[in-house]
Design a protein around this motif. Structure first.
Motif, PDB file in Angstrom:
ATOM      1  N   HIS A   1       0.833  -1.190   0.000  1.00  0.00           N
ATOM      2  CA  HIS A   1       0.000   0.000   0.000  1.00  0.00           C
ATOM      3  C   HIS A   1       0.879   1.255   0.000  1.00  0.00           C
ATOM      4  CE1 HIS A   1      -3.561   2.336   1.954  1.00  0.00           C
ATOM      5  NE2 HIS A   1      -3.564   2.461   0.637  1.00  0.00           N
ATOM      6  N   VAL A   2       1.863   1.255   0.878  1.00  0.00           N
ATOM      7  CA  VAL A   2       2.776   2.403   0.958  1.00  0.00           C
ATOM      8  C   VAL A   2       3.508   2.585  -0.365  1.00  0.00           C
ATOM      9  CG1 VAL A   2       4.849   3.276   2.083  1.00  0.00           C
ATOM     10  CG2 VAL A   2       3.043   2.234   3.454  1.00  0.00           C
ATOM     11  N   LEU A   3       4.023   1.463  -0.895  1.00  0.00           N
ATOM     12  CA  LEU A   3       4.795   1.551  -2.150  1.00  0.00           C
ATOM     13  C   LEU A   3       3.932   2.089  -3.291  1.00  0.00           C
ATOM     14  CD1 LEU A   3       6.919  -1.720  -2.183  1.00  0.00           C
ATOM     15  CD2 LEU A   3       7.666   0.599  -1.694  1.00  0.00           C
ATOM     16  N   SER A   4       2.648   1.667  -3.307  1.00  0.00           N
ATOM     17  CA  SER A   4       1.796   2.065  -4.425  1.00  0.00           C
ATOM     18  C   SER A   4       1.458   3.549  -4.358  1.00  0.00           C
ATOM     19  CB  SER A   4       0.516   1.234  -4.431  1.00  0.00           C
ATOM     20  OG  SER A   4      -0.293   1.597  -3.332  1.00  0.00           O
ATOM     21  N   LEU A   5       1.702   4.155  -3.210  1.00  0.00           N
ATOM     22  CA  LEU A   5       1.343   5.567  -3.057  1.00  0.00           C
ATOM     23  C   LEU A   5       2.554   6.484  -3.004  1.00  0.00           C
ATOM     24  CD1 LEU A   5      -1.557   5.211  -0.473  1.00  0.00           C
ATOM     25  CD2 LEU A   5      -1.755   6.135  -2.783  1.00  0.00           C
ATOM     26  N   ARG A   6       3.740   5.924  -3.271  1.00  0.00           N
ATOM     27  CA  ARG A   6       4.892   6.787  -3.043  1.00  0.00           C
ATOM     28  C   ARG A   6       5.087   7.804  -4.159  1.00  0.00           C
ATOM     29  NH1 ARG A   6      10.271   3.159  -3.577  1.00  0.00           N
ATOM     30  NH2 ARG A   6      10.092   2.663  -5.775  1.00  0.00           N
ATOM     31  N   GLU A   7       5.496   8.958  -3.733  1.00  0.00           N
ATOM     32  CA  GLU A   7       5.806  10.038  -4.662  1.00  0.00           C
ATOM     33  C   GLU A   7       7.291   9.995  -4.967  1.00  0.00           C
ATOM     34  OE1 GLU A   7       3.759  13.197  -2.109  1.00  0.00           O
ATOM     35  OE2 GLU A   7       4.322  14.256  -3.947  1.00  0.00           O
ATOM     36  N   GLU A   8       7.618  10.033  -6.241  1.00  0.00           N
ATOM     37  CA  GLU A   8       9.024   9.992  -6.601  1.00  0.00           C
ATOM     38  C   GLU A   8       9.392  11.193  -7.441  1.00  0.00           C
ATOM     39  OE1 GLU A   8       9.468   6.247  -8.450  1.00  0.00           O
ATOM     40  OE2 GLU A   8       9.938   5.248  -6.572  1.00  0.00           O
ATOM     41  N   SER A   9      10.668  11.518  -7.412  1.00  0.00           N
ATOM     42  CA  SER A   9      11.143  12.614  -8.249  1.00  0.00           C
ATOM     43  C   SER A   9      10.842  12.260  -9.696  1.00  0.00           C
ATOM     44  CB  SER A   9      12.641  12.804  -8.044  1.00  0.00           C
ATOM     45  OG  SER A   9      13.321  11.599  -8.295  1.00  0.00           O
ATOM     46  N   GLU A  10      10.347  13.232 -10.440  1.00  0.00           N
ATOM     47  CA  GLU A  10       9.893  12.903 -11.787  1.00  0.00           C
ATOM     48  C   GLU A  10      11.010  12.814 -12.807  1.00  0.00           C
ATOM     49  OE1 GLU A  10       6.573  14.874 -13.421  1.00  0.00           O
ATOM     50  OE2 GLU A  10       5.306  14.446 -11.702  1.00  0.00           O
ATOM     51  N   CYS A  11      11.998  13.726 -12.705  1.00  0.00           N
ATOM     52  CA  CYS A  11      13.059  13.654 -13.701  1.00  0.00           C
ATOM     53  C   CYS A  11      14.209  12.844 -13.138  1.00  0.00           C
ATOM     54  CB  CYS A  11      13.510  15.036 -14.125  1.00  0.00           C
ATOM     55  SG  CYS A  11      14.408  15.928 -12.886  1.00  0.00           S
ATOM     56  N   THR A  12      14.451  11.701 -13.737  1.00  0.00           N
ATOM     57  CA  THR A  12      15.592  10.904 -13.336  1.00  0.00           C
ATOM     58  C   THR A  12      16.403  10.625 -14.580  1.00  0.00           C
ATOM     59  OG1 THR A  12      14.085   9.059 -13.458  1.00  0.00           O
ATOM     60  CG2 THR A  12      14.754   9.753 -11.270  1.00  0.00           C
ATOM     61  N   ALA A  13      17.677  10.774 -14.416  1.00  0.00           N
ATOM     62  CA  ALA A  13      18.577  10.540 -15.539  1.00  0.00           C
ATOM     63  C   ALA A  13      18.547   9.065 -15.898  1.00  0.00           C
ATOM     64  CB  ALA A  13      19.986  10.956 -15.150  1.00  0.00           C
ATOM     65  N   PRO A  14      18.777   8.744 -17.168  1.00  0.00           N
ATOM     66  CA  PRO A  14      18.867   7.336 -17.546  1.00  0.00           C
ATOM     67  C   PRO A  14      19.934   6.649 -16.692  1.00  0.00           C
ATOM     68  CG  PRO A  14      18.866   8.729 -19.488  1.00  0.00           C
ATOM     69  CD  PRO A  14      18.943   9.632 -18.314  1.00  0.00           C
ATOM     70  N   GLY A  15      19.579   5.507 -16.140  1.00  0.00           N
ATOM     71  CA  GLY A  15      20.524   4.766 -15.306  1.00  0.00           C
ATOM     72  C   GLY A  15      20.447   5.138 -13.850  1.00  0.00           C
ATOM     73  N   GLU A  16      19.744   6.221 -13.532  1.00  0.00           N
ATOM     74  CA  GLU A  16      19.663   6.673 -12.148  1.00  0.00           C
ATOM     75  C   GLU A  16      18.368   6.193 -11.512  1.00  0.00           C
ATOM     76  OE1 GLU A  16      20.258  11.002  -9.943  1.00  0.00           O
ATOM     77  OE2 GLU A  16      18.932  10.798 -11.648  1.00  0.00           O
ATOM     78  N   ARG A  17      18.404   5.912 -10.225  1.00  0.00           N
ATOM     79  CA  ARG A  17      17.179   5.492  -9.553  1.00  0.00           C
ATOM     80  C   ARG A  17      16.400   6.719  -9.113  1.00  0.00           C
ATOM     81  NH1 ARG A  17      18.413   0.848  -5.274  1.00  0.00           N
ATOM     82  NH2 ARG A  17      16.225   0.445  -5.678  1.00  0.00           N
ATOM     83  N   PRO A  18      15.067   6.667  -9.251  1.00  0.00           N
ATOM     84  CA  PRO A  18      14.297   7.827  -8.812  1.00  0.00           C
ATOM     85  C   PRO A  18      14.394   7.992  -7.297  1.00  0.00           C
ATOM     86  CG  PRO A  18      12.850   6.028  -9.465  1.00  0.00           C
ATOM     87  CD  PRO A  18      14.234   5.606  -9.789  1.00  0.00           C
ATOM     88  N   VAL A  19      14.268   9.231  -6.845  1.00  0.00           N
ATOM     89  CA  VAL A  19      14.388   9.525  -5.423  1.00  0.00           C
ATOM     90  C   VAL A  19      13.003   9.566  -4.817  1.00  0.00           C
ATOM     91  CG1 VAL A  19      15.207  11.233  -3.762  1.00  0.00           C
ATOM     92  CG2 VAL A  19      16.478  10.824  -5.872  1.00  0.00           C
ATOM     93  N   LEU A  20      12.860   8.943  -3.645  1.00  0.00           N
ATOM     94  CA  LEU A  20      11.564   8.953  -2.958  1.00  0.00           C
ATOM     95  C   LEU A  20      11.357  10.314  -2.304  1.00  0.00           C
ATOM     96  CD1 LEU A  20       9.134   7.240  -1.981  1.00  0.00           C
ATOM     97  CD2 LEU A  20      10.431   6.874   0.112  1.00  0.00           C
ATOM     98  N   LEU A  21      10.248  10.955  -2.633  1.00  0.00           N
ATOM     99  CA  LEU A  21       9.977  12.263  -2.037  1.00  0.00           C
ATOM    100  C   LEU A  21       9.074  12.138  -0.819  1.00  0.00           C
ATOM    101  CD1 LEU A  21       9.291  14.297  -5.291  1.00  0.00           C
ATOM    102  CD2 LEU A  21      11.408  14.164  -3.987  1.00  0.00           C
ATOM    103  N   GLY A  22       8.203  11.152  -0.844  1.00  0.00           N
ATOM    104  CA  GLY A  22       7.269  10.997   0.260  1.00  0.00           C
ATOM    105  C   GLY A  22       6.187  10.032  -0.148  1.00  0.00           C
ATOM    106  N   CYS A  23       5.060  10.145   0.510  1.00  0.00           N
ATOM    107  CA  CYS A  23       3.997   9.196   0.283  1.00  0.00           C
ATOM    108  C   CYS A  23       2.686   9.962   0.291  1.00  0.00           C
ATOM    109  CB  CYS A  23       4.048   8.182   1.422  1.00  0.00           C
ATOM    110  SG  CYS A  23       3.073   6.738   1.118  1.00  0.00           S
ATOM    111  N   ARG A  24       1.752   9.604  -0.581  1.00  0.00           N
ATOM    112  CA  ARG A  24       0.456  10.278  -0.566  1.00  0.00           C
ATOM    113  C   ARG A  24      -0.378   9.711   0.575  1.00  0.00           C
ATOM    114  NH1 ARG A  24       0.889  13.111  -5.013  1.00  0.00           N
ATOM    115  NH2 ARG A  24       2.074  12.162  -6.707  1.00  0.00           N
ATOM    116  N   GLU A  25      -0.128  10.233   1.760  1.00  0.00           N
ATOM    117  CA  GLU A  25      -0.812   9.702   2.947  1.00  0.00           C
ATOM    118  C   GLU A  25      -2.279  10.102   2.906  1.00  0.00           C
ATOM    119  OE1 GLU A  25       1.574  10.436   6.599  1.00  0.00           O
ATOM    120  OE2 GLU A  25       3.036  11.224   5.180  1.00  0.00           O
TER     121      GLU A  25
END
Lengths: 966, 966
Positions: free
Chosen positions: B772-796
């Protein structure tokens, strides 16, 4: 020699405060004032190598840190050198627990530590004594003498006190990881060395002992690099007992961090284990040359930016050694040998004389004939024998069962085993390449099926018609041998081979599933069962008073009806105990055929409970076991030899386990049809061991047989020669040469014999042959941890093949056991063989590209240089060819022509020359057999996202990986 | 600033022919004459950052090569800049086909190319204009103006002709990969940019255009580095439309190899995309500072020796970014935060006041209550809703089926669904952490089973006894809330949790298999069937004249015997159509119970054909489908969202597919017991919706219930709070705070309600909550190719949970569909849940160590620092504890005490403090919930040989990897 001025190190000499210089060219080609270190080193090695080639030895490096441990009195602290790192090719670190080595990994250096090492080698004490290349006596006076010499050299630099301290430290005791600190009082008497690890190091290797420490009493850092004239022997400096040629000591004053000093010392160790630098270290006459070696090393190294790597990473050794050919001066030949067409391979040239190739083959192999037996005197052949025996017997029985289904029992497991005995033994004794293993193959099975159906349609006797096909085929093969036609194999490319291989794989999968579902018609599921529990299945066979005429007895049924022999149609006395295999269809028809009638309320609802679903379970279990056990080799559990055993005998284990389960459940599943004693599967009543050439067939069938024979010739030729080329390819490093024509002759003779005896034909089986070669390969014994062993050659012999097929012949006496094998188990094995052969097929990988979004596609060589839609086009054409093959095989009227279609694939491939460019075809379609394996491994190394992995290769690669040190 | 003298670049200035210098220390700490580049850069950045923090922007680099293409007339050649490489974080190369980008990879540089780049930046033309930090207007005059300035600067260095040539080249047209050469006549009008790729670059990013070429007319190389005051806008230099801040031009005279020049230019590009250097490039005031930046970069880079890497390798981006904290000046806090005990986590402190924690929870969450609904207004919540609904409904039905088996139908699927409605909705509305998802859990199932058996033994009514247990449990939980006892969770370590989790996993696997095999006793296989075909199963239920007394009717059977309602024992009229689920045992007993007798020859041979083996097939198919589909996420086939869909709905798909197959086969397999309409599983005849507190039980059962209630409290507390801690852990970046006490209160109230209504208890379910938490997580939108997106938070929010459980409540109307689900399918799902939870368990990984030869063991953190036998000892103790738990659970007399044993595991763990050192325990046994995920990922990155991989995590990691650019 002193003319060396490194080309790339002008950077720092430019003072940023100075006005900008006249810019110089980034390339040094036109600047004679500086020297490319790589060229300098190449020249040095070339010059030195010719006079003292023998002095360079492989090196083992060990890095010891200066540690303080409680002294003998338990109070004061004593200093000792403690082992911390070691190198053969890759770096290993002693974990902090002190009794466990890390996995071998690629050393990661800091650029500055390499430069500092360079500076220290340059400005520190560097004693390069002339190497005595003879394996002479140990250095006179031993370590003590050397320590005194170092002291004498250092006095002017450091003063007396410091020089004496260095001497003391040089003579300080070393404790390696197999020793304990408490051992240290016993002096050399109780010295322990790592004998197991010694085997990983080359027997001629010498040692390089590296010592690094932070010392309170020093004012300035001390770097001492010593190359000895005579190596130190029996000095307890290192973990393994090696003559020590190099010593490197790096000491820093106490406030400096030991970890920084260790980084510099690690750089020296990495240099000393480098392929080129260690030669420079042996051959350099001056410091300048040594420094040039460092520069050459730097030039060939790579820098990874901070985002890609950190100093604490342990990078696993690469699967394939990076190409370093350009570093060697003396290797001028091209790195990628020009593609050799198969026709140009040894033994495949056209001689232009009748039987010219055959004569050459005999001449080539005859001198080796005796050694073919003597070379088998090695324990490895015993392992190979057991492996190949079990690897062969399983498919022989499986194909036997399938053939029996396909030919209504005329060719069965018993005939397969006998054929194995005749063909295998002849081939092992007389063939040109005895490492090739013969077996039943998919195409031959398909061909036999089609011929049998043809006979059925025209009501010809099968075996006599087949007699003629066999004789014609043998004749045509003889013509092929006479005219050296084997050279035609060069027109076969991967395109043809893979389209054909896909057909075979799909046939395997399709047949396995079709046969399984056919069980449900012989053993119908009870769909009418109802919890209301009104199941009333009363149905008995009673004699009919109006005895009608007897229908001709089908051969198989007669075996099942012993009562028929007496002439009394007392069908109610049928006893299943006498049946070899119960067949519902036949059974159900039997009663009316002999004039009986089925009487009872349940006769319309006939069903056999549980058998079908239980067969499905057996089928799934067999497939799953085969697949899982085969993959066991790549697992990390259990020691290597156990995993290899499990993997090699996967099919055998699966058959045994699942058959046992079936035996315990005792559920009347259909079983393998095989007689108890040595007789044809159908018994002597229906066929003997000698086939009459005409039987009841009309005379013209002997001429009609030429047609199928022509097609059979194509099949046998393709199957046999493609496998032969694969077995004889250069990577296998065979020493005794090939014998393509002789091989084909033996196969032709065997086909003639087998046709006369009514046995299945055997031709070269690719997978078994490859496994045979792999099981006999000789590899270099000492391989550094993380390094792959080098293939030296193959124990080419005739004994393993001979013994294997003799034992397979003896397996006819196992038939009482074999009769317990349920057919669904064999279908499961068949499915496994089909699925396994799909893996590793480039066509399959390219097919997956159609389903993969572009970003997920693996980094295949062809994708880098060919546009995606052209790759898809190629795949599409190939799938189209496959579809055509499938359709031809399915339309029973023309199915006999399918070998012709295979041949036409070669022409289809020729047409592709007009669609694709030469370069595209080079990337999409190789001359298959030479390059397939190499290519696949290269691809895998490049891409870690690769999806499809050939089981065999994976296993092989993993095996190699497991050969790491303890 | 000009005091910068790089510390490590003295090496080359030592002339080898000079006499050896006085050795210097390898560390520069005591040498004030030179500067550590890293310190220099840190100081620079710290100083500059404070005044002009805003000027530094993320950079996108593009490297263009000078190419000749046919001109407009088709005859003469024109020069154009052709795009070849690009960088956001990692390098991408345009493949030779020109329409395909390579996978992103770590740039591999040659040490000499970096040094050459350093030299060129130093000695070439470097124009560092002061950056205007405001987002001001574009550079006046555009590119032309800049080209003229460059020309003016170069005249003195190169002469007029060369300077003019440089100007011309700077103004030469660029063709990026989305353009065609033919477009070039249309000038800017038809400029094409890559809009899709633009999204991967930060919205504030600026561009760096790098041009490299070999030019005939030049005599000397030209290097021009320009930082612009105002960025260039709308100049068609790059593939994407960005303001261009930096220009770098490197030209060599024609005979020099373009590939060498490209290497140098790539080094500049790698520098410009480096985390630190790109800041230096923005902030440097002089060349010296720029060069110091290069040195700092070099210091933090790694050198791989030739054996480990070659320049053509494409190294995949590391799973986890290497730690570069030490490069940042301003981050002084420790990198590894000290381990925080759970007790110290937010919301888990003891207040010391009655209900203190609860009051704090309410205060903390109340201000967010409105936003909990408003925050759901995002499309992501719709996806989350569908995912969690299907993820929840499958286990609710599965557990319902299992509970029904365990409690003889008292608690069934219908009750589970209803419980979901009540608990889920209450929790979503009132809990402190509404992202936690409630569900049936393994421990509760085991507990219910034990309680039911207990009631059975003592002939107590189940539901009334359970009423008392529920009330007492609720009361005890209330006490726990009142006293803030949730802080006790800190005594739970991974040791306890994993021993317990292993028990649950093994129970799942064991129960699934046991239930499956139980089918074979209800539906016996016909082992007596024989091909002799004398199957005579005549057996009918006929009325018996000597009507005996009626045995009390078991509740479940009564539902199956509609005829009983009429009071007529016409057993021969049994109709299966009325049965909810056919049960052989009951059926078989029915006839005699109602006075009938089974008559017929086949009565002794009763069997149900095919059902058992078909059930096995359904079971295997379900398990296999779940497992395979779940893994689909890590496949490379199909686009990411399709794979994610398949993976998320794996269980649902498996149930639907296999149920359909069963429906088509129509073989009377045992089905899920659920009423057609909304009523209790056993119907109103046997229980209503309100449980009477005593029923037929003696009064003292209400007191006896305190015992089980105490144990239930332990279970509920552990299950609930461990999950809560995991959901609320720091990595999830929740903003609204936790509510441990409030959560427990809601659970307690729900348990009371459910006990009164006779429904199963629900507590927090770990896997569902994490999903549930994972399905609601907000991630940084621009990620470079090869880079992992950064977790910004969660839509609580509370809406997803609320909707999910409302819809689950509505699922009661799906019962006509649910009745078709065969029980073997649910057992298969159960097996899958058990097996999936074994993966990723550290205990399991450590258990595998026992079977792995030392050299194959993964590079686990604990193995590096703890001796192997001590690791094995720890594993052994843990397995011992598990075995004890298992034994207690199995011995029915004391099985009720098993929650107590779980509690005692905490004490066992305490005793381990005396066996293992603090450091060993730190490595072997974490404070579980905070660190588990991190640790596992870290381990996986270190070791590529890791065997066991948690499905969820693998999928997550792969997902991230798939997020690469097109």
């Amino acid at each position: 020699m002193s003319s060396y001025k490194p080309a790339y190190f002008r950077v720092a000499s430019v003072d940023p405060s100075q006005p900008p210089q006249q810019p110089q060219q980034p390339q040094q080609h036109q600047q004679q004032s500086t020297t490319d270190p790589a060229e300098f080193v190449r020249d040095l090695l070339a010059k030195e190598a010719c006079c003292e080639a023998t002095s360079v030895r492989p090196l083992f490096c060990q890095l010891d840190q200066l540690n303080s441990v409680p002294g003998p009195d338990g109070l004061s602290l004593t200093q000792v050198w403690r082992e911390k790192f070691r190198w053969i090719k890759f770096e290993e670190e002693l974990e902090v627990t002190g009794n466990r080595w890390s996995v071998p990994y690629v050393p990661v250096l800091s650029p500055f530590s390499v430069m500092e090492a360079r500076r220290q080698l340059d400005s520190g004490l560097t004693l390069l004594m002339k190497v005595d290349s003879d394996d002479g006596p140990a250095a006179a006076g031993g370590l003590k003498c050397i320590a005194e010499e170092v002291e004498a050299n250092l006095v002017t630099r450091l003063g007396t006190d410091a020089a004496e301290e260095v001497k003391r430290l040089l003579l300080t005791r070393h404790i390696n990881f197999v020793e304990k600190v408490e051992d240290k009082d016993e002096e050399n008497a109780g010295r322990k060395t790592n004998k197991k690890y010694r085997k990983k190091v080359h027997k001629d290797a010498e040692g390089c002992s590296i010592m690094v420490g932070a010392v309170q009493t020093l004012r300035a850092p001390v770097s001492v690099f010593v190359r000895l004239e005579q190596p130190l022997k029996d000095e307890p400096l290192m973990e393994i007992d090696l003559p020590i040629r190099f010593l490197y000591l790096l000491l820093g004053p106490k406030p400096s961090a030991l970890s920084d000093l260790v980084l510099v010392a690690k750089a020296v160790a990495t240099l000393m284990t480098d392929e080129i630098f260690h030669k420079v270290a042996y051959l350099a006459n001056s410091k300048v040359e040594l420094i040039a070696g460092v520069d050459e090393f730097l030039k060939c190294s790579s820098i990874l930016p901070p985002i890609g790597c950190s100093l604490t990473d342990r990078i696993p050794p690469p699967m394939e050694k990076p190409n370093t050919e350009h570093r060697h001066a003396d290797q001028k030949e091209p790195q990628e040998p020009a593609v050799v067409e198969h026709g140009e391979a040894e033994g495949l040239q056209r001689t232009g004389r009748l039987f010219g190739g055959l004569v050459q083959d005999v001449k080539r192999r005859a001198p080796w004939y005796k050694s073919d037996f003597l070379d088998a005197l090695h324990p490895q052949t015993i392992g190979s024998f057991f492996f190949i025996y079990f690897a062969c017997i399983a498919p022989i029985i499986t194909f036997g069962g399938m053939l029996s289904d396909a030919t209504n029992g005329y060719l069965g497991a018993m005939e397969s085993i006998l054929s194995g005995l005749i063909c295998g033994v002849s081939y092992a004794l007389f063939a040109g390449q005895p490492l090739t293993i013969l077996g039943s193959t998919g195409p031959v099975l398909v061909f036999e099926t089609i011929v049998f159906k043809m006979c059925d349609r025209y009501h010809w006797d099968y075996l006599p018609f087949r007699w003629w096909i066999g004789m014609w085929t043998a004749l045509l093969l003889l013509v092929t041998v006479a005219l050296d036609l084997s050279y035609l194999v060069k027109y076969i490319t991967r395109f043809t081979e893979e389209s054909f291989a896909l057909l075979i794989a799909v046939i395997f999968v399709y047949e396995a599933l079709a046969k399984l579902f056919k069980i449900s018609s012989d053993y119908p599921v009870n769909k009418y069962w109802h919890p209301k529990h009104e199941v009333i299945v009363e149905c008995e066979c009673l004699p009919n008073d109006n005895l009608t005429e007897l229908i001709p007895v089908p051969p198989k049924m007669a075996r099942q009806l012993p009562t028929y022999r007496d002439g009394n149609v007392t069908v109610a006395n049928f006893s299943a105990m006498d049946y070899y295999s119960w067949d519902h269809d036949l059974f159900w028809r039997t009663c009316p055929q002999y004039g009986g009638v089925w009487v009872g309320r349940g006769c319309g609802l006939f069903n056999v409970p549980d058998v079908f679903f239980f067969s499905c379970l057996l089928f799934i279990a067999t497939f799953f076991l085969c697949y899982t056990l085969k993959k066991a080799r790549a697992s990390s559990l259990f020691p290597t030899f156990v995993r290899r055993l499990i993997s090699d005998f996967a099919v055998m284990i699966a058959i045994c386990v699942v058959t046992s389960v079936d035996y315990i459940m005792d559920l009347h599943t259909p079983k393998l049809l095989i007689p108890v004693s040595f007789e044809p599967t159908l018994g002597y009543t229906y066929r003997g061991w000698v086939v009459r050439p005409f039987g009841n067939n009309p005379w013209f069938t002997s001429l009609i047989a030429i047609g199928p024979a022509l097609l059979a010739t194509i099949l046998v030729f393709l199957d046999q020669q493609i496998t032969s080329v694969i077995v004889n390819r250069r990577e296998n490093k065979m020493r005794k040469g090939a014998g393509f024509h002789l091989d084909l002759l033996v196969v032709a003779v065997c086909i003639a014999i087998n046709s006369a005896l009514g046995l299945p034909w055997f031709v070269a089986a690719t997978v078994l042959s490859i496994n045979h070669v792999l099981s006999l390969r000789e590899e270099s014994e000492c391989t550094a941890p993380g390094e792959r062993p080098v293939l030296l050659g193959c124990r080419e012999n005739r004994v393993t093949g001979l013994l294997v097929f003799l034992c397979i012949g003896l397996s006819v006496f196992m038939s009482p056991l074999l009769r317990h094998i349920p057919m669904p188990v064999l279908y499961g094995v068949f499915l496994f063989m089909g699925v396994a052969s799909l893996n590793g097929m480039q066509l399959f990988d390219r097919f997956l590209l159609l389903l993969q979004p572009r970003k997920n596609q693996p980094d295949m060589a062809c994708l880098r240089e060919v546009k995606l839609w052209r790759v898809h086009l190629f795949t599409g054409i190939q799938l189209g060819c496959f579809a055509l093959l499938w359709v031809v095989k399915k339309i029973s009227l023309i199915s006999i022509a399918f070998p012709l279609m295979v041949l036409s694939l070669c022409f289809a491939r020729k047409l592709l020359d007009y669609v694709f460019t030469r370069n595209e075809l080079r990337l999409l379609d190789d001359l298959l057999p030479e390059q397939k394996l190499e290519e696949t491994i290269r691809l895998r190394r490049r891409s870690r996202m690769s999806t499809a992995v050939d089981l065999e290769e994976l296993a092989q690669a993993e095996d190699d990986e497991q050969e790491k040190a303890v």
